[in-house]
Every structure is written in structure tokens, then in C-alpha cells.
Scaffold this motif. Structure first.
Motif, PDB file in Angstrom:
ATOM      1  N   UNK A  56      49.761  58.044 -59.807  1.00 14.94           N
ATOM      2  CA  UNK A  56      51.165  57.942 -59.419  1.00 14.94           C
ATOM      3  C   UNK A  56      51.589  56.488 -59.301  1.00 14.94           C
ATOM      4  N   UNK A  57      50.743  55.668 -58.669  1.00 10.36           N
ATOM      5  CA  UNK A  57      51.046  54.247 -58.548  1.00 10.36           C
ATOM      6  C   UNK A  57      51.110  53.561 -59.902  1.00 10.36           C
ATOM      7  N   UNK A  82      55.974  65.979 -54.835  1.00 11.41           N
ATOM      8  CA  UNK A  82      56.407  66.412 -56.163  1.00 11.41           C
ATOM      9  C   UNK A  82      56.345  65.277 -57.179  1.00 11.41           C
ATOM     10  N   UNK A  83      56.437  64.030 -56.721  1.00 12.67           N
ATOM     11  CA  UNK A  83      56.353  62.897 -57.633  1.00 12.67           C
ATOM     12  C   UNK A  83      54.927  62.684 -58.125  1.00 12.67           C
ATOM     13  N   UNK A  84      53.937  63.012 -57.285  1.00  9.72           N
ATOM     14  CA  UNK A  84      52.549  62.819 -57.699  1.00  9.72           C
ATOM     15  C   UNK A  84      52.173  63.730 -58.857  1.00  9.72           C
ATOM     16  N   UNK A  85      52.852  64.854 -58.978  1.00  6.03           N
ATOM     17  CA  UNK A  85      52.540  65.796 -60.059  1.00  6.03           C
ATOM     18  C   UNK A  85      53.434  65.620 -61.276  1.00  6.03           C
ATOM     19  N   UNK A  86      54.419  64.740 -61.200  1.00  5.31           N
ATOM     20  CA  UNK A  86      55.364  64.594 -62.313  1.00  5.31           C
ATOM     21  C   UNK A  86      55.351  63.198 -62.938  1.00  5.31           C
ATOM     22  N   UNK A  87      55.324  62.148 -62.122  1.00  3.23           N
ATOM     23  CA  UNK A  87      55.393  60.792 -62.674  1.00  3.23           C
ATOM     24  C   UNK A  87      54.244  60.476 -63.626  1.00  3.23           C
ATOM     25  N   UNK A  88      52.978  60.773 -63.253  1.00  4.27           N
ATOM     26  CA  UNK A  88      51.893  60.437 -64.191  1.00  4.27           C
ATOM     27  C   UNK A  88      52.003  61.153 -65.529  1.00  4.27           C
ATOM     28  N   UNK A 137      46.387  64.709 -65.372  1.00  4.05           N
ATOM     29  CA  UNK A 137      46.657  65.950 -66.113  1.00  4.05           C
ATOM     30  C   UNK A 137      45.601  67.003 -65.791  1.00  4.05           C
ATOM     31  N   UNK A 138      44.357  66.593 -65.708  1.00  6.37           N
ATOM     32  CA  UNK A 138      43.279  67.513 -65.348  1.00  6.37           C
ATOM     33  C   UNK A 138      43.519  68.112 -63.965  1.00  6.37           C
ATOM     34  N   UNK A 139      43.955  67.255 -63.045  1.00  5.65           N
ATOM     35  CA  UNK A 139      44.201  67.716 -61.677  1.00  5.65           C
ATOM     36  C   UNK A 139      45.323  68.734 -61.631  1.00  5.65           C
ATOM     37  N   UNK A 158      52.369  59.587 -69.143  1.00  3.87           N
ATOM     38  CA  UNK A 158      51.440  59.964 -70.202  1.00  3.87           C
ATOM     39  C   UNK A 158      52.184  60.348 -71.469  1.00  3.87           C
ATOM     40  N   UNK A 159      53.267  61.116 -71.328  1.00  8.74           N
ATOM     41  CA  UNK A 159      54.047  61.523 -72.485  1.00  8.74           C
ATOM     42  C   UNK A 159      54.635  60.323 -73.216  1.00  8.74           C
ATOM     43  N   UNK A 160      55.147  59.370 -72.471  1.00  8.68           N
ATOM     44  CA  UNK A 160      55.729  58.169 -73.085  1.00  8.68           C
ATOM     45  C   UNK A 160      54.647  57.327 -73.756  1.00  8.68           C
TER      46      UNK A 160
END
Length: 273
Positions: free
Chosen positions: A125-126, A255-261, A91-93, A265-267
Motif C-alpha cells: 500500500x505504501x 479498503x485502500x490496502x486492498x485496492x491501491x496495490x 495480489x496473492x493476499x 500493479x495494473x498500471x
């Protein structure tokens, strides 16, 4: 080129779905680690690390991933604080560091400074791929499908209608028309999900899903632009040549690296609240 991209995408999607629904937990973790290691290798090359530094970087990345998998195996469901820290770095990134990076047009020429950025990019992401799949494989597929829909819609709407450049100094091929196409595409995607799950009467859920999907498009665009900026800094067109018609792994998961984490986190926040 388009035909080759489509063939590669169909093959990758088929293999991904088989792995997502058929692999055991440790098998999935092993696959995720392989993806993280490949992404780290491409990142190391983009960062211009020396051969010795590349080896050290990969070994350190592998050690971190193995440590996370080991702890999760030994203490299943008991490491929320560790995962919160990992997702917090992401999130910081993506919410602070990368937007400032893109606005200021930073050029980081020190390879060693690029190493922790790569970890903040790939390790969350992993971990998110493992967490979301453990919660429910359909959750992981749903978030990834949203990003894929945005990417496909942006590609075709940008090619057909693209006139106004989004960030010409970073990625000349991306346009505002592509972004609007992505927003339209994910709107249709969400409405299809709502329709199949009989949520039309739940207006709060519908509006929340739409707002979240539009926010996810913004995050996907930031992830895409950031990788483009790093490739421009490195003086290359693609992050690698692993995938015919697509380039490297980072070119497909930017685009997955900026969305999956952030989805994970939200869940996680909902679960511990």
C-alpha cells in the motif's frame, strides 16, 4: 458521532490534498513511511505481539521501507521487477489468501504468523501510494476517491435501507444494500469523470472504467471485511484511537490496502507490456 466523523474527514482530506500536490518526492515518501509505521503499530497490537516483538516488527518495517525508497531514489524507474514482486504479494493476499481466510473463518492465534500478513497488507500500500503519485497525483487521488465514494455510499445506503446482512459473523453492520449503494455511488463517480474528460463517445473506455470500478468495490469490501475479521479476532472495536470518530488508521485505510496495490500493479503491467 456523525458530526465528529465529518469534521475529522474534512480536516484529513484537506491535509492530504496539500501533501499530495505540494510535498516534494522525498517529503511524500516520508509521509507514506509514517503512515505505514502507524498502520504497522496498530497491526502489531491487533496481532497481540509482545512489547519486544512490537519493537522488532516496527524496526524491520522501517528498514524495508527505507530500503525501497533508497533503491527507488538511486535507480528511478528501473526497479519494475521489485515493484512487481511487491504488488504480486498483495495480489496473492487479496485475491487468494484473504477470500479463503474469510470463507473458512480462520483464527490465527500465533502472533508471529500475523507479522508477514501485516507486511503484505501495508508495504504494498505504501509503495503504491508513492508509485501512483509519481506517475500522476491525479491517478492516486482518482483511485482513492473511488474507494471513498464507495465507502460513503455504502454507509448511507446501509443506514437507510440495510436489512440483509452481508457477513453477520464478521461485521454485523454491513449489508447487501450497502454494497449495492456503493456500486451505484462509484457508477455516478465514473460517469462524472467521463463527463469531465469527454469520454462518452469512447464506449470501450467507458465500459472498461465501469467494470473496473465495480471490481474495485468488491476488493474494497474484501479489505473492509478482512480488517473487521482481524478486529473481531483481537476482541476490539477499532484498530486504535488516532482519529476522532473514526478509530485507528487501519480503520480508515482498510479498503485502500486492498485496492491501491492492485491499481498500481495494473498500471505497471501496462507500462512494461
Amino acid at each position: 458521532m456523525l458530526k465528529q466523523r465529518v469534521i475529522t474527514a474534512v480536516i484529513l482530506l484537506s491535509l492530504f490534498l496539500l501533501a499530495l500536490f505540494l510535498l516534494p518526492t522525498l517529503g511524500w515518501a516520508a509521509l507514506v513511511m509514517i503512515l505505514v509505521m502507524q498502520g504497522s503499530l496498530e497491526w502489531a497490537h491487533l496481532s497481540k505481539l509482545s512489547k519486544k516483538s512490537v519493537h522488532a516488527y516496527l524496526w524491520l518495517t522501517l528498514a524495508v521501507m527505507l530500503g525501497i525508497v533508497f533503491l527507488d531514489t538511486q535507480y528511478p524507474g528501473q526497479l519494475e521487477s521489485l515493484h512487481m514482486l511487491i504488488y504480486g504479494m498483495s495480489a496473492l493476499l487479496w485475491l487468494i489468501l484473504v477470500p479463503l481466510w474469510l470463507i473458512a473463518h480462520w483464527q490465527v492465534r500465533q502472533p508471529l504468523l500475523m507479522m508477514p500478513i501485516g507486511w503484505m497488507l501495508l508495504i504494498p500500500t505504501g509503495v503504491a501510494m508513492m508509485d501512483l503519485r509519481m506517475q500522476n497525483p491525479w491517478w492516486l487521488l482518482g483511485v482513492m476517491g473511488l474507494v471513498w465514494m464507495a465507502d460513503i455510499a455504502a454507509y448511507f445506503s446501509g443506514r437507510k435501507f440495510g436489512k440483509h446482512k452481508l457477513a453477520p459473523n464478521i461485521s454485523p453492520g454491513k449489508t447487501w444494500e450497502g454494497v449495492f449503494g456503493a456500486l451505484l455511488g462509484v457508477t455516478v463517480y465514473v460517469l462524472l469523470i467521463v463527463c469531465t474528460n469527454d469520454l462518452f463517445t469512447n464506449y470501450a473506455a467507458l465500459s472498461g472504467m465501469l467494470l473496473a470500478s465495480w471490481g474495485w468495490v468488491g476488493l474494497a469490501v474484501i479489505g473492509d471485511l478482512f480488517e473487521s475479521a482481524i478486529k473481531r479476532q483481537a476482541g476490539v472495536k477499532d484498530s486504535g484511537a488516532l482519529l476522532p470518530g473514526h478509530g485507528g488508521l487501519l480503520d480508515r485505510i482498510d479498503a485502500l490496502t486492498s485496492t491501491l496495490p492492485l491499481a498500481a500493479l495494473g498500471i505497471l503491467l501496462q507500462r512494461v507490456a
